[in-house]
Design an enzyme around this catalytic site. Structure first.
Site, PDB file in Angstrom:
ATOM      1  N   SER A 242      -6.390   8.951 -20.914  1.00  0.00           N
ATOM      2  CA  SER A 242      -6.398  10.293 -21.472  1.00  0.00           C
ATOM      3  C   SER A 242      -5.268  10.383 -22.490  1.00  0.00           C
ATOM      4  CB  SER A 242      -6.151  11.313 -20.365  1.00  0.00           C
ATOM      5  OG  SER A 242      -4.830  11.131 -19.876  1.00  0.00           O
ATOM      6  N   LYS A 243      -5.222  11.493 -23.187  1.00  0.00           N
ATOM      7  CA  LYS A 243      -4.153  11.689 -24.178  1.00  0.00           C
ATOM      8  C   LYS A 243      -2.789  11.532 -23.528  1.00  0.00           C
ATOM      9  CE  LYS A 243      -5.300  13.811 -28.353  1.00  0.00           C
ATOM     10  NZ  LYS A 243      -6.150  14.841 -28.757  1.00  0.00           N
TER      11      LYS A 243
END
Ligand code: GLU
Length: 473
Positions: A242-243
């Site tokens: 994920s980011k």
């Protein structure tokens, strides 16, 4: 060892969809394609898959090109824009209809919904009643669907091994939409064939597409490329990237102070291994790169390792490379552009400091004492060693140091002079170290004092001590 011989010239490609930045998973896929092509004296092509008009943007294409440029991923030939090949995709779909491998399908939206429902409840793939022909309704819109044949489809993937699907699990997928626009699955096959791609190396989220695409290749009577589906990159916790984990664009890694060579090494090593090779450059990896050395298990991002590998590349980099990639970090730290004297001092100092940093941000931090401008402002805790009773010591030290000539202004000689002084005064190094360091660096992180003195150069160092005496005493 000589590379495995391929009967035709190896041609690989990186085929990003321009819907965002060049993320590190994509960058790694591109690197594998790049090294494999270089290893075999082949070509590494770039195709921008911009057929999804709503999601593809010119900015995203530019971001991908910039990311590849920064990473040093030079592609061969012109960039192919998939959207420009729509005529070729349509021609292929029509040829498939002609040869009986595809058909015109007139199902209405309601009929499609109903078939979806039925096929799902019967546990089979989507089939249209039009696959065996029928009399076409007048002026009704139609799509072209692929007529999935009976049987099984097997690919021999370089990483996943032999993978087999039962064709009855494949939908009769749309090749051409009602508005005549081609779908991704067809476009990829036609473009790969058109570009002479011999090896498709991509993320394993496309593995099942390889089965579908093989059927299309065969129906068109074309050679099927060699497939390699690379496991995805996971976050440090083993969960989907994920980011928060670092599923960021390559530009974000540039901003975090990684060198392209460091990131290339880390990303390649992440999911590929060869003996005990940890630190390598392009030439080193190109010499030995084999697809069979790509790991089957998903890789996990490890920022400590990324920093370690980057640090090794920083130590190997020449000063010009450090200065050019470090420029913005040095300037940020300094609060403005650097003048010639500052750049000269940096040039002199970086080789001595670089081993203390793993990223350019850390290096800018460690090199800050070098670029600080006189008079250096000493604030807060850093001022503590400048007690009134240190003034006379600093004045003594100033004359001790002034006695050293410019041509012997070297670390060891400076240290000898400082040690002679403390021996004469019968004091410990601590008595002079802290106030001198405060004057010279303003409290910034720095190496040993005698090295700091050498790296600053005689005039700058003496000037800083004088400034300090004038301002704080
Ligand atoms: N455009 C696809 C993607 O960005 C890649 C397609 C392919 O490599 O075949 O995921």
């Amino acid at each position: 060892m000589s590379p495995k011989q391929h009967t035709s010239k190896v041609v690989t490609r990186f085929a990003p969809s321009p819907t965002g930045f060049l993320h590190i998973g994509g960058a790694r896929t591109a690197l594998f394609n790049y090294y494999f092509a270089r290893r075999h004296g082949g070509e590494f092509r770039l195709r921008v898959e911009d057929t999804d008009k709503k999601r593809s943007t010119a900015e995203a294409t530019q971001a991908i090109l910039d990311g590849m440029d920064w990473l040093g991923l030079v592609h061969d030939g012109d960039i192919v824009y998939q959207s420009k090949n729509a005529d070729k995709h349509r021609a292929a779909a029509e040829a498939l209809v002609e040869s009986g491998h595809a058909y015109l399908c007139y199902l209405t939206d309601d009929e499609i919904a109903a078939e979806r429902e039925t096929s799902r409840s019967e546990g089979r793939a989507f089939r249209s009643k039009w696959r065996d022909g029928g009399s076409a309704p007048k002026d009704a819109p139609f799509v072209i669907r692929f007529k999935v044949p009976d049987g099984k489809t097997t690919i021999r993937d370089q990483v996943q091994g032999e993978v087999t699907w039962d064709n009855k699990d494949f939908d009769d997928l749309i090749l051409l939409r009602a508005d005549g626009s081609p779908v991704y699955m067809l476009a990829v096959v036609v473009d790969d064939h058109d570009m002479g791609i011999t090896h498709v190396i991509r993320g394993d989220d496309h593995l099942i597409n390889a089965g579908r695409q093989k059927l299309i290749y065969q129906a068109l009577g074309w050679d099927v490329p060699d497939f390699t589906h690379v496991p995805l990159i996971f976050g440090p916790d083993g969960k989907k990237l994920s980011k928060r984990h670092g599923a960021l664009g390559v530009d974000a890694y540039a901003d975090m102070g990684y060198l392209p060579a460091g990131l290339r090494n880390y990303l390649t090593r992440l999911g590929w291994s060869r003996g005990d090779m940890e630190i390598f450059d392009d030439a080193g990896v190109t010499e030995v790169f084999e697809l069979s050395d790509i790991n089957k298990a998903p890789a996990r991002l490890d920022f400590d390792k990324m920093a370690f590998i980057n640090g090794e590349h920083m130590v190997r980099a020449d000063v010009d490379t450090l200065l050019s990639y470090g420029k913005k970090f040095f300037e940020d730290k300094n609060g403005g552009t650097l003048n010639t004297a500052q750049i000269d001092r940096l040039t002199n100092a970086l080789p001595h400091i670089v081993s203390r940093a793993n990223t350019m941000i850390e290096l800018a931090d460690k090199a800050f004492f070098v670029t600080r401008e006189r008079p250096i402002e000493i604030t807060g805790k850093a001022k503590k060693p400048l007690k009134p009773d240190t003034e006379s010591r600093l004045r003594d030290l100033l004359s001790v140091l002034k006695a050293i000539k410019n041509d012997t202004w070297i670390d060891q000689n400076i240290l000898d002079h400082l040690q002679a002084y403390i021996a004469k005064e019968d004091i410990g190094f601590g008595k002079i170290g802290a106030p001198l360091r405060a004057c010279l660096t303003g409290g910034a992180a720095s190496p040993d004092l005698s090295l700091v003195l050498e790296l600053l150069g005689r005039d700058e160092a003496l000037g800083r001590i004088e400034d300090c005496l004038n301002t704080y005493f």
